[in-house]
Design an enzyme around this catalytic site. Structure first.
Site, PDB file in Angstrom:
ATOM      1  N   PRO A   1     -14.285   8.486   2.070  1.00 22.76           N
ATOM      2  CA  PRO A   1     -15.487   8.782   2.869  1.00 22.76           C
ATOM      3  C   PRO A   1     -16.469   9.704   2.158  1.00 22.76           C
ATOM      4  CG  PRO A   1     -13.578   8.757   4.291  1.00 22.76           C
ATOM      5  CD  PRO A   1     -13.061   8.628   2.876  1.00 22.76           C
TER       6      PRO A   1
ATOM      7  N   ALA B   1       0.822  -1.216   0.000  1.00 18.34           N
ATOM      8  CA  ALA B   1       0.000   0.000   0.000  1.00 18.34           C
ATOM      9  C   ALA B   1       0.848   1.254   0.000  1.00 18.34           C
ATOM     10  CB  ALA B   1      -0.940   0.003   1.206  1.00 18.34           C
TER      11      ALA B   1
ATOM     12  N   GLU C   1     -16.832  10.034  -1.100  1.00 17.53           N
ATOM     13  CA  GLU C   1     -17.437   9.246  -2.176  1.00 17.53           C
ATOM     14  C   GLU C   1     -18.553   8.358  -1.626  1.00 17.53           C
ATOM     15  OE1 GLU C   1     -16.306   5.713  -5.406  1.00 17.53           O
ATOM     16  OE2 GLU C   1     -14.696   6.839  -4.406  1.00 17.53           O
TER      17      GLU C   1
END
Length: 380
Positions: free
Chosen positions: A241, A179, A243
């Site tokens: 959040p 990530a 979205e």
């Protein structure tokens, strides 16, 4: 229940949106459904009407007001009118934060005026054929080359994918870092090696162009990096959040409209010598749906206020997204059932809501992933 979320300014904006939809969308939407895409001129009309980039600074042609309530009003009215081909929500609520908060001054000057005018249509490309909700599993790569980046990979289920002029692409720049090795790149229409596949044939949302995108060693200038190198995953987590809240806003609006349509139908339809709405089953079903929808509306409105205050958490957004979209599906099914055979006919609006609602539990992160987020916050 009387809601206190919106002011007179928001209701005036709602009237503007309603007038725009009546003139530029509703008369043409069936045609766009058959074509699988809206006419690009709709976007420039929306730009002239002030429906794009409401929170973009005025110096770039935007409204200059950072207030998600305007986004919510636009989403609510688009949903209520089943104008599912209109991709303004993704443009305003999903892509805009990346350009407003992460873009350099040069990037803002290059893209935001067109963003607000509707001459630059945007999309964001996360999902891949083998990686949907698991963003860490993406295979798209960007390799440094002579100061630029060579981007290769494939994306799918991309909203606005055919019409988009600017696509924010999620790619791995340091595959070994997981990530911590993901970055965001702005890919522009016409870049060599950037191709679009078919406009995907979906169960619902027929007028919305949803495409496959292909990147074959696309040379992306270093100046098109969005945000910080290898911090793309962090940028995504910061913006998801909003979205997910935007999905919840549409879900609640759909629930409210479906209940309105069904109350109207059962009141006017008779069986066994009496109104269908007078049967206890109909009353109880609609009473339950109205209560759950009011509770959902109250929570979503609270989340909008929290977002405006800079306090909306990923947990609350996940709760709002999964609860409201599950409710939307339940309302669609129950309301279609109360319409009887007519509910299964395409000319009745409830059938369109039923078809369009299904994807809400999938995109923006599946509802199963939303529950994982919530469960992990509980220490489980």
């Amino acid at each position: 229940m009387q809601q206190q979320l919106y002011t007179d300014d928001h209701e005036a904006f709602r009237a503007t949106v309603q007038a725009f939809l009546a003139k530029h969308v509703i008369p043409y939407h069936k045609e766009w459904e058959r074509a699988g895409i809206v006419d690009r001129t709709l976007w420039t009309e929306a730009g002239r009407a002030g429906l794009l980039g409401m929170d973009v600074p005025e110096e770039y042609g935007g409204g200059g007001v950072r207030d998600f309530r305007f986004n919510a009003v636009l989403s609510e009215e688009i949903t209520r009118h089943s104008a599912t081909g209109v991709g303004f929500g993704l443009h305003n609520s999903v892509v805009a934060p990346y350009l407003i908060q992460l873009a350099t001054d040069e990037q803002k000057q290059r893209w935001l005026p067109g963003f607000c005018a509707g001459t630059i249509i945007t999309a964001i490309a996360m999902s891949e054929p083998a990686a949907g909700s698991d963003l860490q599993g993406i295979a798209t790569r960007a390799e440094a080359d002579a100061g630029d980046w060579l981007l290769s990979g494939q994306k799918t289920f991309i909203t606005n994918g055919i019409n988009a002029d600017l696509v924010i692409v999620v790619a791995k720049t340091d595959p070994a870092a997981g990530a911590r090795g993901i970055s965001l790149f702005a890919v522009e229409r016409g870049m060599p090696g950037f191709d679009r596949g078919r406009n995907l044939d979906k169960v619902g949302l027929k007028a919305q162009d949803t495409a496959e995108l292909f990147f074959d060693r696309v040379r992306v200038p270093a100046a098109n990096l969005i945000g910080e190198l290898n911090r793309g995953f962090v940028h995504l987590m910061e913006n998801l959040p909003q979205e997910r809240l935007s999905i919840a806003v549409g879900a609640v609006a759909a629930c409210e409209r479906m209940i309105e349509l069904t109350v109207e139908y059962v009141t006017g339809r008779s069986a066994f010598g009496r109104s269908i709405g007078s049967f206890q089953h109909s009353r109880f079903t609609l009473a339950e749906l109205a209560t759950k929808t009011t509770i959902a509306r109250t929570f979503v409105n609270h989340c909008i206020e929290e977002l405006n205050a800079g306090r909306l958490t990923a947990i609350d957004a996940a709760m709002a997204k999964w609860w409201t979209t599950d409710l939307e599906a339940a309302v669609a099914d129950a309301c279609l059932q109360l319409h009887g055979g007519y509910g299964y006919m395409s000319e009745y609006p409830i059938s369109q809501f039923w078809l369009d609602s299904r994807v809400q539990r999938i995109y923006g992160g599946t509802n199963e992933i939303m529950k994982e987020i919530i469960g992990r916050d509980l220490g489980l």
